[in-house]
Scaffold this motif. Structure first.
Motif, mmCIF file in Angstrom:
data_model
loop_
_atom_site.group_PDB
_atom_site.id
_atom_site.type_symbol
_atom_site.label_atom_id
_atom_site.label_comp_id
_atom_site.label_asym_id
_atom_site.label_seq_id
_atom_site.Cartn_x
_atom_site.Cartn_y
_atom_site.Cartn_z
ATOM 1 N N ILE A 132 19.120 25.084 22.283
ATOM 2 C CA ILE A 132 20.479 25.476 21.903
ATOM 3 C C ILE A 132 21.488 24.396 22.272
ATOM 4 O O ILE A 132 22.590 24.339 21.708
ATOM 5 N N LEU A 133 21.138 23.516 23.193
ATOM 6 C CA LEU A 133 22.050 22.462 23.646
ATOM 7 C C LEU A 133 22.048 21.240 22.738
ATOM 8 O O LEU A 133 22.862 20.335 22.916
ATOM 9 N N VAL A 134 21.143 21.219 21.780
ATOM 10 C CA VAL A 134 21.025 20.074 20.874
ATOM 11 C C VAL A 134 21.910 20.321 19.649
ATOM 12 O O VAL A 134 21.743 21.321 18.953
ATOM 13 N N PRO A 135 22.875 19.446 19.376
ATOM 14 C CA PRO A 135 23.804 19.694 18.272
ATOM 15 C C PRO A 135 23.136 19.726 16.900
ATOM 16 O O PRO A 135 23.450 20.563 16.064
ATOM 17 N N VAL A 136 22.230 18.785 16.670
ATOM 18 C CA VAL A 136 21.561 18.678 15.376
ATOM 19 C C VAL A 136 20.056 18.843 15.591
ATOM 20 O O VAL A 136 19.490 18.297 16.539
ATOM 21 N N GLU A 137 19.423 19.623 14.730
ATOM 22 C CA GLU A 137 17.989 19.886 14.872
ATOM 23 C C GLU A 137 17.204 18.581 14.916
ATOM 24 O O GLU A 137 17.441 17.657 14.137
ATOM 25 N N GLN A 138 16.258 18.510 15.865
ATOM 26 C CA GLN A 138 15.462 17.304 16.060
ATOM 27 C C GLN A 138 13.985 17.615 15.942
ATOM 28 O O GLN A 138 13.554 18.754 16.158
ATOM 29 N N SER A 139 13.204 16.613 15.621
ATOM 30 C CA SER A 139 11.757 16.787 15.566
ATOM 31 C C SER A 139 11.216 16.986 16.975
ATOM 32 O O SER A 139 11.724 16.400 17.932
ATOM 33 N N GLY A 140 10.201 17.801 17.081
ATOM 34 C CA GLY A 140 9.607 18.076 18.381
ATOM 35 C C GLY A 140 10.325 19.142 19.178
ATOM 36 O O GLY A 140 9.925 19.454 20.297
ATOM 37 N N VAL A 141 11.396 19.702 18.618
ATOM 38 C CA VAL A 141 12.170 20.742 19.298
ATOM 39 C C VAL A 141 12.380 21.892 18.313
ATOM 40 O O VAL A 141 12.597 21.665 17.118
ATOM 41 N N LEU A 142 12.327 23.117 18.799
ATOM 42 C CA LEU A 142 12.597 24.257 17.943
ATOM 43 C C LEU A 142 14.033 24.216 17.430
ATOM 44 O O LEU A 142 14.918 23.668 18.094
ATOM 45 N N PRO A 143 14.300 24.800 16.260
ATOM 46 C CA PRO A 143 15.694 24.942 15.825
ATOM 47 C C PRO A 143 16.502 25.664 16.894
ATOM 48 O O PRO A 143 15.971 26.551 17.579
ATOM 49 N N PRO A 144 17.771 25.307 17.078
ATOM 50 C CA PRO A 144 18.553 25.820 18.220
ATOM 51 C C PRO A 144 18.524 27.332 18.393
ATOM 52 O O PRO A 144 18.207 27.823 19.482
ATOM 53 N N TRP A 145 18.866 28.079 17.340
ATOM 54 C CA TRP A 145 18.912 29.538 17.494
ATOM 55 C C TRP A 145 17.519 30.129 17.677
ATOM 56 O O TRP A 145 17.335 31.104 18.406
ATOM 57 N N GLN A 146 16.528 29.545 17.018
ATOM 58 C CA GLN A 146 15.154 30.015 17.200
ATOM 59 C C GLN A 146 14.698 29.773 18.634
ATOM 60 O O GLN A 146 14.049 30.632 19.247
ATOM 61 N N GLY A 147 15.037 28.607 19.172
ATOM 62 C CA GLY A 147 14.665 28.309 20.551
ATOM 63 C C GLY A 147 15.305 29.272 21.535
ATOM 64 O O GLY A 147 14.648 29.769 22.456
#
Length: 277
Positions: A238-253
């Motif tokens: 949720i702390l990542v502004p833009v979705e990145q590879s290797g990380v879940l989408p913010p709201w999903q995470g």
């Protein structure tokens, strides 16, 4: 069962002539506890200072080394990067707060008194969780926004700062407070299950800190997939502004982390109802 035995177990029957405490009464009681216990204030202060201080420190680290970074590395520096790193160090302290809110009562024996006054354990635990979550949410939002604004003041010296209007930034900053509140609630559940301060803190440290490190060493594609779903990795998305590879989408995470929290709290309630205080 004798009266003495019942009192020892912390499940004494309420006095039939005494009005049953309402949920609002229990909330007021838990609010009084959390604002009058010194450890609550000092733990909140420590967690806040760590998150804010590390945000500023890492902002200075980024600006002081920015000219030496490769173009790809520069592209990876986001306005919330200092805050993301700071949360990784500060989140455990907010977890400690969640532990202390319940284990302190076991340590002092106050839990028996509390359950004598409020024998309905789900009501008691719900009120404690609601007060804890509310306090940490308010403090966490203040810490998150203050960390962001102070770090931007430093990043601005290299023209790499951002604003809340940038894509995903407001969500990332506001989500930081929600993330800290969920951490405190998960830790509360762990404290109820373990009932011992040191043991519960160790479990919180492993869940929030150690598992995230271990996930980084898991090999292959399956390791990358598993690492995404580890508690701290999922929640911090949720702390990542833009979705990145290797990380879940913010709201999903954040939803995955909320599910972890719900499972821990449900297990804590089941254990809490099935054993003596």
């Amino acid at each position: 069962m004798s009266t003495a035995t019942t009192a020892t177990a912390g499940t004494a029957e309420p006095d039939p002539g005494r009005p049953r405490a309402s949920f609002a009464d229990v909330l007021r009681s838990e609010w009084t506890k959390i604002i009058t216990v010194p450890s609550t204030f000092w733990t909140l202060l420590a967690g806040s200072l760590v998150v804010i201080g590390f945000s500023v420190l890492w902002a200075f680290a980024f600006t002081s080394t920015y000219d030496q970074l490769s173009p790809d590395a520069r592209a990876d520096v986001a306005p919330t990067s200092p805050m993301q790193i700071a949360f990784y160090f500060g989140m455990v302290i907010f977890g400690v707060l969640g532990v202390l809110v319940v284990t302190a009562e076991y340590t002092t024996g106050m839990m028996r008194t509390s359950l004598t006054a409020v024998p309905r354990r789900p009501v008691y635990l719900a009120a404690k969780a609601l007060v804890l979550g509310g306090v940490v949410l308010v403090v966490g939002e203040a810490v998150s926004f203050l960390s962001f604004f102070l770090s931007q003041a430093v990043l601005a010296t290299k023209d790499i700062s951002g604003s809340l209007g940038d894509p995903g930034v407001l969500r990332a900053v506001a989500g930081g407070g929600v993330y800290l509140a969920l951490i405190a609630l998960m830790a509360l559940g762990i404290g109820v299950i373990v009932r011992h301060t040191a043991g519960a803190v160790v479990v919180v440290f492993i869940v929030l800190f150690v598992l995230g490190i271990v996930g980084g060493f898991l090999p292959g594609q399956w390791g990358e997939t598993v690492a995404k779903y580890l508690p701290s990795n999922a929640g911090s998305a949720i702390l990542v502004p833009v979705e990145q590879s290797g990380v879940l989408p913010p709201w999903q995470g954040l939803a995955v982390f909320a599910l972890y929290t719900a499972v821990v709290c449900a297990a804590a309630l089941a254990v809490f109802q099935s054993r003596d205080a």
